[in-house]
Design a protein around this motif. Structure first.
Motif, short mmCIF file in Angstrom:
data_model
loop_
_atom_site.label_atom_id
_atom_site.label_comp_id
_atom_site.label_asym_id
_atom_site.label_seq_id
_atom_site.Cartn_x
_atom_site.Cartn_y
_atom_site.Cartn_z
N SER A 10 122.28 -86.78 42.24
CA SER A 10 123.02 -86.30 42.39
C SER A 10 123.81 -85.85 43.64
O SER A 10 122.72 -86.18 44.46
N MET A 11 125.63 -85.60 43.95
CA MET A 11 125.04 -85.42 45.06
C MET A 11 124.69 -84.60 44.91
O MET A 11 124.68 -84.17 46.49
N GLU A 12 124.63 -83.04 44.74
CA GLU A 12 124.30 -82.23 45.48
C GLU A 12 122.48 -82.54 46.06
O GLU A 12 122.17 -82.10 47.23
N ARG A 13 121.40 -83.47 45.05
CA ARG A 13 120.81 -83.94 45.79
C ARG A 13 120.77 -84.89 47.27
O ARG A 13 119.91 -84.54 47.77
N ILE A 14 122.07 -85.47 46.82
CA ILE A 14 122.17 -86.30 48.04
C ILE A 14 122.30 -85.89 49.18
O ILE A 14 122.39 -85.66 51.09
N LEU A 46 122.45 -95.41 45.96
CA LEU A 46 122.85 -94.66 46.60
C LEU A 46 124.88 -95.01 46.12
O LEU A 46 125.38 -93.93 46.68
N TYR A 47 124.90 -96.11 46.81
CA TYR A 47 126.62 -96.76 46.62
C TYR A 47 126.95 -96.38 45.59
O TYR A 47 128.77 -96.37 45.14
N ASN A 48 126.58 -96.07 44.11
CA ASN A 48 127.20 -95.15 43.02
C ASN A 48 128.20 -93.40 43.18
O ASN A 48 129.13 -93.34 42.34
N TYR A 49 127.40 -93.20 44.03
CA TYR A 49 127.45 -91.97 45.13
C TYR A 49 128.50 -91.44 45.62
O TYR A 49 129.34 -90.91 45.57
N VAL A 50 128.20 -92.46 46.50
CA VAL A 50 128.88 -92.33 47.78
C VAL A 50 129.25 -94.22 48.49
O VAL A 50 127.79 -94.43 48.61
#
Length: 210
Positions: A10-14, A46-50
């Protein structure tokens, strides 16, 4: 139902993991590969999120600026500047290693631009000329960023022999480190008070001119 083979992202975990790396090892230590290892996933996940590290840093900076309070301008400009500066510093001192990135400017970061807009608008609405509103915004940034990048008091070693004889005016400097938080906070408040009092006088002078 079988458990997922990789931890859920999740973006929060990242964000949390990226800040942990930055806080403990410094800004340059953050990489997508290292972040993926900490999260227990492949870097490609990670690239699915950022899309990249730079965008992640902008996201982190945006999240930090979301914590900054500019509501004080609804009361008056002195309250606005004071509340803004204090909350700005609080947001930054928690992650000093990220401050150099934040110091480069708001760029296209939505949260930073919203706050810059609110500050500038609040000052102009209170009667400050556009030029002064810009300079006040810049001055607060210099004050906050400088205080958040590192501790003044914590920069002195706690060995009295370092200062004895050679530096007689620093005879009590070895005590600073043990009171660093108190001294740094009080020093920021002193500078902020002096700044706003100076602005009060300048504001009165401008009013008399007009």
């Amino acid at each position: 139902m079988p458990r997922p083979s990789t931890p859920l992202l999740s973006m929060e975990r990242i964000r949390e993991s990226a800040l942990e790396i930055i806080d403990t090892a410094g800004l340059e230590a953050l990489s997508m590969r290292r972040l993926a290892e900490r999260l227990g996933v492949r870097a490609a996940s990670l690239y699915n999120y950022v899309p990249n590290k730079d965008e992640l840093l902008h996201d982190l900076a945006n999240s930090m600026m979301d914590q900054v309070d500019v509501s004080g301008f609804e009361t008056d400009w002195v309250t606005g500047v004071t509340v803004w500066a204090r909350s700005y510093r609080r947001a930054l001192v928690e992650h000093p290693n990220l401050v150099p990135f934040l110091a480069s400017g708001p760029a296209r970061r939505e949260a930073a631009l919203r706050r810059a807009d609110a500050v500038h608008g609040g000052l102009v609405e209170a009667g400050w000329p556009q030029r002064y509103a810009t300079m006040i915004g810049a001055s607060v940034k210099y004050l906050v960023v400088g205080s958040a990048m590192g501790s003044f008091a914590g920069g002195f070693v706690d060995d009295a022999e370092v200062y004895d004889e050679r530096f007689p005016n620093l005879g009590r400097a070895h005590l600073l480190r043990s009171h660093a938080t108190e001294i740094d906070n009080a020093s920021f408040e002193l500078a902020l008070h002096a700044f706003t009092e100076g602005l009060r006088k300048r504001y009165t002078d401008l009013d008399e001119i007009h």
